[in-house]
Design an enzyme around this catalytic site. Structure first.
Site, PDB file in Angstrom:
ATOM      1  N   ARG A  22     -10.503   1.583   9.635  1.00  0.00           N
ATOM      2  CA  ARG A  22     -10.137   0.212  10.016  1.00  0.00           C
ATOM      3  C   ARG A  22     -11.340  -0.565  10.522  1.00  0.00           C
ATOM      4  O   ARG A  22     -11.262  -1.780  10.687  1.00  0.00           O
ATOM      5  CB  ARG A  22      -9.067   0.223  11.105  1.00  0.00           C
ATOM      6  CG  ARG A  22      -7.717   0.679  10.621  1.00  0.00           C
ATOM      7  CD  ARG A  22      -6.702   0.590  11.746  1.00  0.00           C
ATOM      8  NE  ARG A  22      -5.476   1.269  11.370  1.00  0.00           N
ATOM      9  CZ  ARG A  22      -4.367   0.644  11.013  1.00  0.00           C
ATOM     10  NH1 ARG A  22      -4.339  -0.653  10.965  1.00  0.00           N
ATOM     11  NH2 ARG A  22      -3.291   1.328  10.699  1.00  0.00           N
ATOM     12  N   LYS A  49       0.826  -1.211   0.000  1.00  0.00           N
ATOM     13  CA  LYS A  49       0.000   0.000   0.000  1.00  0.00           C
ATOM     14  C   LYS A  49       0.858   1.258   0.000  1.00  0.00           C
ATOM     15  O   LYS A  49       0.594   2.188  -0.744  1.00  0.00           O
ATOM     16  CB  LYS A  49      -0.942   0.013   1.210  1.00  0.00           C
ATOM     17  CG  LYS A  49      -1.935  -1.110   1.265  1.00  0.00           C
ATOM     18  CD  LYS A  49      -2.846  -1.024   2.475  1.00  0.00           C
ATOM     19  CE  LYS A  49      -2.139  -0.983   3.792  1.00  0.00           C
ATOM     20  NZ  LYS A  49      -1.433  -2.211   4.181  1.00  0.00           N
ATOM     21  N   ARG A  63      12.653  -9.031   3.118  1.00  0.00           N
ATOM     22  CA  ARG A  63      12.951  -7.610   3.353  1.00  0.00           C
ATOM     23  C   ARG A  63      13.888  -7.463   4.563  1.00  0.00           C
ATOM     24  O   ARG A  63      14.847  -6.688   4.528  1.00  0.00           O
ATOM     25  CB  ARG A  63      11.637  -6.843   3.582  1.00  0.00           C
ATOM     26  CG  ARG A  63      11.824  -5.368   3.829  1.00  0.00           C
ATOM     27  CD  ARG A  63      10.522  -4.610   3.778  1.00  0.00           C
ATOM     28  NE  ARG A  63       9.719  -4.804   4.967  1.00  0.00           N
ATOM     29  CZ  ARG A  63       8.479  -4.340   5.117  1.00  0.00           C
ATOM     30  NH1 ARG A  63       7.895  -3.681   4.134  1.00  0.00           N
ATOM     31  NH2 ARG A  63       7.819  -4.538   6.219  1.00  0.00           N
ATOM     32  N   ARG A 113       0.321  -9.340  13.428  1.00  0.00           N
ATOM     33  CA  ARG A 113      -0.212  -8.153  12.735  1.00  0.00           C
ATOM     34  C   ARG A 113      -1.196  -8.559  11.647  1.00  0.00           C
ATOM     35  O   ARG A 113      -2.223  -7.905  11.441  1.00  0.00           O
ATOM     36  CB  ARG A 113       0.932  -7.327  12.133  1.00  0.00           C
ATOM     37  CG  ARG A 113       1.805  -6.649  13.170  1.00  0.00           C
ATOM     38  CD  ARG A 113       2.959  -5.898  12.541  1.00  0.00           C
ATOM     39  NE  ARG A 113       2.502  -4.840  11.688  1.00  0.00           N
ATOM     40  CZ  ARG A 113       3.130  -4.438  10.584  1.00  0.00           C
ATOM     41  NH1 ARG A 113       4.236  -5.025  10.190  1.00  0.00           N
ATOM     42  NH2 ARG A 113       2.646  -3.452   9.855  1.00  0.00           N
ATOM     43  N   ARG A 142      13.247  -3.604  10.948  1.00  0.00           N
ATOM     44  CA  ARG A 142      12.070  -3.165  11.697  1.00  0.00           C
ATOM     45  C   ARG A 142      11.666  -4.235  12.705  1.00  0.00           C
ATOM     46  O   ARG A 142      11.725  -5.422  12.423  1.00  0.00           O
ATOM     47  CB  ARG A 142      10.912  -2.886  10.732  1.00  0.00           C
ATOM     48  CG  ARG A 142      11.160  -1.680   9.873  1.00  0.00           C
ATOM     49  CD  ARG A 142      10.161  -1.508   8.769  1.00  0.00           C
ATOM     50  NE  ARG A 142       8.793  -1.796   9.161  1.00  0.00           N
ATOM     51  CZ  ARG A 142       7.749  -1.600   8.363  1.00  0.00           C
ATOM     52  NH1 ARG A 142       7.910  -1.119   7.161  1.00  0.00           N
ATOM     53  NH2 ARG A 142       6.533  -1.902   8.772  1.00  0.00           N
TER      54      ARG A 142
END
Length: 194
Positions: free
Chosen positions: A88, A14, A127, A150, A139
């Site tokens: 959301r 996104k 990644r 998540r 991250r």
């Protein structure tokens, strides 16, 4: 000018697609997280409310987020707005629809980037591996365990929006696993029809 919502789980692309739309079409990305951080440091009345809630460790209310979005809408955007991270929930979707109607604006499309969850976890691991290889920080949420949590949260909270926007005939589902440029071309096709 088009106003759109980008839906898709974390890691679906996104943010990448939003960047392309901002650069190529003059759209303004309204990222909830970015707006909250910006408001907190702005010193405005809304910013003080955000800072107070965040300092208590609380969740920022829908009313505050809608207020921040309303401030951004008032500034306008030549190419339209990209809603990223909002709504959301169904309650937030209704609040956004009411706000847009009050402002004389419409939601032109809801674009869902559909992905294969197992491949998505692989993408996130890749990644993280690439970041490590380059000596970059990884991250905290780029581990399979955290990412899967998540992902479950996304589906639990956001899945009802897919049906909501499908019923309103606003939903456009695109293959989020395609090459980045192919996804961008598919997004452009949706916007050109909006």
């Amino acid at each position: 000018m088009a106003n759109i919502i980008l839906l898709g789980p974390p890691g679906a692309g996104k943010g990448t697609q939003a960047e392309k739309l901002v650069a190529g079409r003059g759209m303004v990305q309204l990222s909830t997280g970015d707006m909250l951080r910006e408001a907190k440091s702005s010193g405005s009345e809304m910013g003080r409310k955000v800072a107070e809630v965040m300092e208590r460790g609380g969740l920022v209310t829908d009313e505050i987020v809608i207020g921040l979005i309303e401030e951004k809408l008032a500034k306008g955007a030549p190419g339209g707005f990209i809603f990223d991270g909002f709504p959301r929930t169904l309650k937030q979707a209704d609040a956004l629809a009411e706000l847009l109607a009050r402002k004389g604006l419409a939601l032109d499309a809801v674009i869902e980037l559909v992905v294969d969850d197992a491949a998505l976890v692989g993408r996130i691991v890749k990644r993280a591996d690439e970041a490590r290889a380059k000596g970059q920080a990884v991250r905290k949420d780029d581990t399979p365990e955290v990412f899967e949590v998540r992902l479950r949260e996304y589906y639990k909270n956001t899945a009802p929006l897919i049906g909501y926007y499908w019923a309103k005939k606003s939903l456009r589902q695109l293959d989020g696993m395609a090459e980045m440029d192919a996804v961008a071309a598919a997004v452009a096709k949706v916007l050109d029809k909006a």
